[in-house]
Design a protein around this motif. Structure first.
Motif, mmCIF file in Angstrom:
data_model
loop_
_atom_site.group_PDB
_atom_site.id
_atom_site.type_symbol
_atom_site.label_atom_id
_atom_site.label_comp_id
_atom_site.label_asym_id
_atom_site.label_seq_id
_atom_site.Cartn_x
_atom_site.Cartn_y
_atom_site.Cartn_z
ATOM 1 N N ILE A 36 0.815 -1.222 0.000
ATOM 2 C CA ILE A 36 0.000 0.000 0.000
ATOM 3 C C ILE A 36 0.847 1.270 0.000
ATOM 4 O O ILE A 36 0.311 2.370 0.099
ATOM 5 C CB ILE A 36 -0.979 0.035 1.194
ATOM 6 N N ARG A 56 -2.970 2.951 -0.602
ATOM 7 C CA ARG A 56 -3.813 3.005 0.589
ATOM 8 C C ARG A 56 -5.164 3.675 0.355
ATOM 9 O O ARG A 56 -6.177 3.252 0.897
ATOM 10 C CB ARG A 56 -3.054 3.723 1.726
ATOM 11 N N LEU A 59 -7.680 1.038 -1.069
ATOM 12 C CA LEU A 59 -7.573 -0.344 -0.606
ATOM 13 C C LEU A 59 -8.927 -0.995 -0.330
ATOM 14 O O LEU A 59 -9.209 -2.098 -0.804
ATOM 15 C CB LEU A 59 -6.697 -0.411 0.656
ATOM 16 N N GLU A 60 -9.769 -0.340 0.440
ATOM 17 C CA GLU A 60 -11.060 -0.941 0.807
ATOM 18 C C GLU A 60 -11.938 -1.195 -0.419
ATOM 19 O O GLU A 60 -12.595 -2.229 -0.519
ATOM 20 C CB GLU A 60 -11.797 -0.048 1.817
ATOM 21 N N THR A 90 1.164 1.919 9.165
ATOM 22 C CA THR A 90 -0.009 2.190 8.335
ATOM 23 C C THR A 90 -0.695 0.886 7.942
ATOM 24 O O THR A 90 -1.921 0.810 7.873
ATOM 25 C CB THR A 90 0.384 2.978 7.076
ATOM 26 N N SER A 91 0.093 -0.148 7.711
ATOM 27 C CA SER A 91 -0.478 -1.434 7.319
ATOM 28 C C SER A 91 -1.357 -2.030 8.420
ATOM 29 O O SER A 91 -2.359 -2.678 8.130
ATOM 30 C CB SER A 91 0.623 -2.414 6.930
ATOM 31 N N ALA A 94 -4.613 -0.226 8.171
ATOM 32 C CA ALA A 94 -5.305 -0.642 6.949
ATOM 33 C C ALA A 94 -5.901 -2.038 7.108
ATOM 34 O O ALA A 94 -7.044 -2.289 6.708
ATOM 35 C CB ALA A 94 -4.350 -0.594 5.767
ATOM 36 N N SER A 97 -8.961 -1.956 9.159
ATOM 37 C CA SER A 97 -10.065 -1.417 8.370
ATOM 38 C C SER A 97 -10.679 -2.508 7.488
ATOM 39 O O SER A 97 -11.907 -2.590 7.344
ATOM 40 C CB SER A 97 -9.570 -0.247 7.517
#
Length: 126
Positions: A36, A56, A59-60, A90-91, A94, A97
């Motif tokens: 990401i 990023r 991503l979703e 950050t991962s 993510a 999430s």
């Protein structure tokens, strides 16, 4: 008010994070490694061989099987997504999430790209 450290700790409590040394075995078992990191960072640090690049900010949408913008790999909620950023911060956010979307097997790499390079010594492709 929670701090970012509080939010990160809460996210990580939900994850079964993958050590860099175990990523290869995870991939051989069908997991999908998703990098990401932004393009500018990948330009400097290199790409990780075999990682699927999804920045990023999308991503979703790309990994949610219910999304019109999903990628072909997003077949159902049982996909093992392993998220990769530079150092593993950050991962974690993510991956948490993604779990909120019902992608219960999502996780990240402890130490991120830097740990993978140190453990597996890939040849980065800038």
């Amino acid at each position: 008010m929670p701090t970012i450290d509080d939010i990160l700790a809460r996210a990580r409590r939900r994850l079964r994070r993958v050590n860099a040394a175990d990523v290869r075995d995870e991939l051989l078992s069908g997991a999908i490694l998703v990098d990401i990191r932004p393009q500018a960072q990948r330009d400097v640090e290199g790409d990780y061989p075999g990682a699927l690049v999804i920045e990023r900010n999308v991503l979703e949408w790309r990994t949610d099987p219910a999304s019109d913008a999903r990628i072909p790999e997003a077949v159902d909620h049982d996909v093992r997504w392993i998220i990769l950023c530079q150092q593993g911060y950050t991962s974690s956010l993510a991956a948490a999430s993604l779990q909120e979307l019902g992608l219960r097997r999502a996780t990240d790499v402890v130490g991120g790209y830097e740990a993978l390079v140190a453990v597996q010594s890939p040849v980065p492709t800038p």
